[in-house]
Design a protein around this motif. Sequence first.
Motif, mmCIF file in Angstrom:
data_model
loop_
_atom_site.group_PDB
_atom_site.id
_atom_site.type_symbol
_atom_site.label_atom_id
_atom_site.label_comp_id
_atom_site.label_asym_id
_atom_site.label_seq_id
_atom_site.Cartn_x
_atom_site.Cartn_y
_atom_site.Cartn_z
ATOM 1 N N GLU A 215 -18.191 -37.556 63.836
ATOM 2 C CA GLU A 215 -17.721 -38.830 64.378
ATOM 3 C C GLU A 215 -16.199 -38.845 64.518
ATOM 4 O O GLU A 215 -15.663 -39.297 65.526
ATOM 5 C CB GLU A 215 -18.175 -39.985 63.473
ATOM 6 N N ASN B 69 -20.469 -49.128 65.038
ATOM 7 C CA ASN B 69 -20.661 -49.105 63.588
ATOM 8 C C ASN B 69 -20.846 -50.496 62.994
ATOM 9 O O ASN B 69 -21.676 -50.689 62.097
ATOM 10 C CB ASN B 69 -19.486 -48.392 62.918
ATOM 11 N N ALA C 171 -23.932 -51.960 61.001
ATOM 12 C CA ALA C 171 -23.650 -52.358 59.620
ATOM 13 C C ALA C 171 -24.014 -53.801 59.326
ATOM 14 O O ALA C 171 -24.164 -54.179 58.158
ATOM 15 C CB ALA C 171 -22.166 -52.135 59.314
ATOM 16 N N TYR D 277 -16.185 -47.133 68.822
ATOM 17 C CA TYR D 277 -16.516 -46.726 67.458
ATOM 18 C C TYR D 277 -16.728 -47.939 66.556
ATOM 19 O O TYR D 277 -17.697 -48.008 65.802
ATOM 20 C CB TYR D 277 -15.383 -45.849 66.906
ATOM 21 N N THR D 278 -15.832 -48.906 66.653
ATOM 22 C CA THR D 278 -15.930 -50.111 65.824
ATOM 23 C C THR D 278 -17.155 -50.933 66.195
ATOM 24 O O THR D 278 -17.894 -51.395 65.323
ATOM 25 C CB THR D 278 -14.659 -50.971 65.976
ATOM 26 N N ILE E 188 -20.289 -48.144 56.544
ATOM 27 C CA ILE E 188 -19.642 -47.635 57.755
ATOM 28 C C ILE E 188 -19.545 -46.113 57.724
ATOM 29 O O ILE E 188 -19.808 -45.428 58.710
ATOM 30 C CB ILE E 188 -18.225 -48.239 57.914
ATOM 31 N N PHE F 147 -20.019 -39.518 59.854
ATOM 32 C CA PHE F 147 -18.630 -39.522 59.380
ATOM 33 C C PHE F 147 -18.410 -38.367 58.412
ATOM 34 O O PHE F 147 -17.442 -37.614 58.525
ATOM 35 C CB PHE F 147 -18.356 -40.854 58.698
ATOM 36 N N THR G 271 -27.152 -44.968 53.859
ATOM 37 C CA THR G 271 -27.502 -45.495 55.181
ATOM 38 C C THR G 271 -28.978 -45.841 55.250
ATOM 39 O O THR G 271 -29.371 -46.878 55.792
ATOM 40 C CB THR G 271 -27.157 -44.470 56.281
#
Length: 348
Positions: free
Chosen positions: A29, A194, A198, A190-191, A19, A24, A277
Amino acid sequence: MNNRLVKMLQIASTYMGTIVGAGFATGQEILQFFTRFGYWGSFTIALATGLFIWLGTKMMLIASEIKAKSYEDLNIALFGERYGKLISLFMLVILLGVTAVMLAGAGTIFYEHWNISYQAGLLITIAGSFLLLRKGMKAILAVNAVVVPVMLLFTVIVMIDTFNTPGSNKFITLTTDYSPWAAWASPFLYTAFNLALAQAVLVPLGAEIRDKKTIVAGSWIGGLGIGFMLLAGHIALSVHMPGIQQFAIPMGGIARQLGYYVQFIYIFLIFSEIFTTLIADIYGLTLQLEERTKWSRGLLTFVILFICYLASQIGFGPLLSTLYPMFGLISLGWLFLIIRKRVSYRRS
């Protein structure tokens, strides 16, 4: 007991490492999704943390229940056979684009900060990725076991420095011109974004773990870790608002104030985030393509890296600027469906 603890920590570190990507680590972000909304940011981070704990757990539990081989199996379970395959195909294109951008970012780090040519940086990163990915999920777990503690160390250092800075409580009083509706929509966007990305690594991870209590505990630790790092970044960025918004890498300006060694850790952290990533996306892509093509995983890894190497020569910005808005909308639909999906919490 010790084996369960190790697996819990592996799930947690992989969750955080997946995440907490390069966006980030740069601070962009956090700034765009939380800090620019002023004092609302702390509350919306709490909401995002809850969503990461709840939905990350559900995703891995569903993957464990259906014994998913790749994220396509999860999407079929959520969207049905027809639409699940279409969503997975769309995700494949997005992941390929993100992987190309991550590779280009790694080359840039080598060139701008370590005085190594861009092309050499690309080739070193490709070689490291190929060698590590031959070990499959074990490689991702091992890399995150190193990177995540460094991330947490950097976060703690930033937190300590921030609380010794005048105006450290600015995150409580910071005002904003944005609507509260925009602020409260932000953690869902955002959730969704991501978690949808993910799933390429979290789905096969959940499928490998048969003990559901271990999945739940690991997701809780990982979700809380994500929330802690979000809040630490938000507090640090709030002190420097609104001026910090002009920087492409907001956390870079804060790191420079902490001295050479902390800045070195920060640059290493940015590269590590890009690298984690990169290998996570490649791993998810190989599993997906393996089901479709029946080629060997090693050959697929090589082909994906070669395509990304070619794409990194010309840049991938225009494609991503077109696909990301569409992906954001689909991610919200995906988030809604995973919320509705019922899952058993019984220990297998």
